[in-house]
Structure formats: C-alpha cells, structure tokens
Enzyme design. Structure first.
Site, mmCIF file in Angstrom:
data_model
loop_
_atom_site.group_PDB
_atom_site.id
_atom_site.type_symbol
_atom_site.label_atom_id
_atom_site.label_comp_id
_atom_site.label_asym_id
_atom_site.label_seq_id
_atom_site.Cartn_x
_atom_site.Cartn_y
_atom_site.Cartn_z
ATOM 1 N N SER A 45 -40.338 14.017 11.404
ATOM 2 C CA SER A 45 -40.752 15.364 11.899
ATOM 3 C C SER A 45 -40.886 16.352 10.054
ATOM 4 O O SER A 45 -41.191 15.267 9.167
ATOM 5 C CB SER A 45 -40.094 15.887 12.915
ATOM 6 O OG SER A 45 -41.293 17.017 13.815
ATOM 7 N N ASP A 174 -45.137 13.320 17.170
ATOM 8 C CA ASP A 174 -43.992 13.587 16.708
ATOM 9 C C ASP A 174 -42.768 12.728 16.670
ATOM 10 O O ASP A 174 -42.650 11.974 17.608
ATOM 11 C CB ASP A 174 -43.332 15.314 17.319
ATOM 12 C CG ASP A 174 -42.148 15.573 16.602
ATOM 13 O OD1 ASP A 174 -41.924 15.124 15.317
ATOM 14 O OD2 ASP A 174 -41.792 16.116 17.090
#
Length: 280
Positions: A45, A174
């Site tokens: 991320s 993600d």
C-alpha cells in the site's frame, strides 16, 4: 559509514498505513546517512508508493522535499484528485452501486509520484517487491517484474476509495488486506530484515459516532493491526521499527510535515540497530 562487501545484505519492508506511511521517509534518511542501501525493498500500500520511489534511486531527503512540496497547496492537491476521479456524482442516480468519488490509482501515481520513478521494475536500482490482494481468490500476489505503476496502484487500491486493478487475469485490491507488512517476502533475498510498521492509528475513546467513511477506514486499520500482530507472533523481522505516528489518521496527508517531524525521532533507533548488524 561506508558500505563494504562484508556488510550483511539488509532487506527493508515498508508497511501500509495511509498518510502514516510518510513516516517511512525518516527511516530511509537514516539509511542514507549511514551510507547504506537495502539490497531489496518490499512495500505494501503506502509502503509500496514510498518504497518504489526509493528503489528508483531517490534519497530520503529528496522524498521528504517532494512530499512537502506536493502537500503544501490544498487547491493543487484537490485539482489533481479531481483529475484522477473515475466516478461522477450524477452516476449516483443513474448507475446502481456507482461510487462518485472513486479514484484511478495509476492516474493518481502519475500525478503525485516523483518524475524519477521509472515505468518498469527492471529499471529500478534495486530489487523491489510489492504485494496486492487477488479479490476473487482471496490471496496475496507479489509483483517484482513488468510494469511498475499498475502493481503499485493495485497494492494501494483501498476498497471504496481506489478502483481495483485488473492484471494477470485477476482483480486486485489493497495489499494490506492480506499482508500489511511484507517482510517475509524478503526472506530469500537478504541476510537481515528491517521492517517499518505504521499500521496502527489513533487509539482513543470517541465522543461521537464515526461517519461511514471513518468507520470504513477504521475497520481497515483494525484489520491491518490484527494481521500484523499475528504475523509477528509467528516470525518477527530482525529489526521492527514503529515510528511515533499513531496519533495521525490514514488520510492526514495535509499533516505531512507533522508526520515527518514526529517520525524523525526514529532515526537514532534505526542507526543503532543497523550498527549492531554491521558490527556482527
């Protein structure tokens, strides 16, 4: 300190945490000040966003200057976000399930990343790994070759905020959903592993009901912290760093200067820890 051929190969893992991921930059500055470069970097991320720029050859100081320059002007940031927006508010009435604030991660990277970041993993100056989540198969995917921006965009594709990325026959979201601190990705690539964890956030008793948006990000934050704790209980990295940024929220990017200044105190810990490796 000059890095010698006898220096252990040190891998660096940078974790997820939204704006708190800016706290990785003082860690990178400490590496630079010691004259050390990681032999490999892994990021999840926001850790992937910062890690890729560092793997491209930017210094920690250059990254700090870039971040402070980007987030000093709210109007400019808002204009860039609007350029990256996929959804339109009128779609709320015409398309069931459409999100009027959804952003395209690849466009976002193009608008916010330093210009020095190359297009492909192979053009980075050191091996770099980023993790994303295969939405349908419910598993981790690790990228280290091919186009760089789609892989990093997938790693930061926070559900509800950033559009999933389609790559290698999968829909990717993600990376923090499965691996918020990807230090074990580096196990076969280095002698020692340093991991920087910024997943935790504000821990306080709220006086008001969280908004739906706050609840969504808060749930993700709780999940990341829980996953990280479970991973660490099985096998921890050689050095675990936790900059003092728990008081900041995932979207506090306009507090970039405060985040960096709060995280600066981690530098001495980084240098002491790395010195212990060098002296072994």
């Amino acid at each position: 300190m000059t890095q010698s051929t006898d220096t252990p190969r040190i891998g660096l893992a940078l974790g997820a945490g939204g704006a708190r991921g800016l706290a990785h930059i003082p860690v990178l500055e400490a590496f630079d000040e010691l004259g050390l470069r990681p032999c490999a970097i892994a990021g999840s991320s926001m850790g992937a966003v910062v890690g890729a720029a560092y793997a491209a050859g930017m210094s920690g100081r250059e990254l700090r200057a870039h971040v402070l320059s980007v987030f000093r002007n709210r109007a400019d940031v808002t204009a860039r976000l609007l350029q990256a927006r996929i959804g339109r508010f009128r779609h709320m009435l015409t398309a069931l399930g459409s999100n009027p604030v959804l952003l395209d991660g690849e466009i976002l990277l193009d608008l916010f990343w330093p210009s020095d970041v190359p297009d492909h993993f192979e053009d980075l100056l050191c091996p770099f790994f980023t993790v994303a989540t295969d939405f349908d198969r419910r598993c981790e995917m690790v990228f280290s070759t091919g186009p760089l921006a789609p892989a990093v965009a997938a790693s930061m594709a926070i559900p509800g905020l950033l559009q999933p990325v389609e790559a290698q026959g999968a829909f990717l979201i993600d990376g923090s959903a499965v691996n918020p601190l990807p230090y074990r990705v580096l196990e076969n690539h280095c002698d020692r592993i340093v991991a920087c964890d910024v997943a935790r956030g504000p821990a306080m008793v709220s006086q008001k009901m969280p908004t739906p948006f706050e609840a969504m990000f808060g749930a993700a934050q709780i999940m990341q912290s829980t996953l990280t704790a479970q991973m660490l209980s099985v096998k921890a990295p050689d050095i675990l760093l936790r900059p003092s940024v728990d008081q900041f929220r995932a979207l506090d990017f306009f507090r970039a200067r405060d985040i960096l200044e709060s995280a600066d105190q981690i530098k001495d810990e980084v240098k002491r820890s790395l010195d212990s490796f060098i002296l072994l």
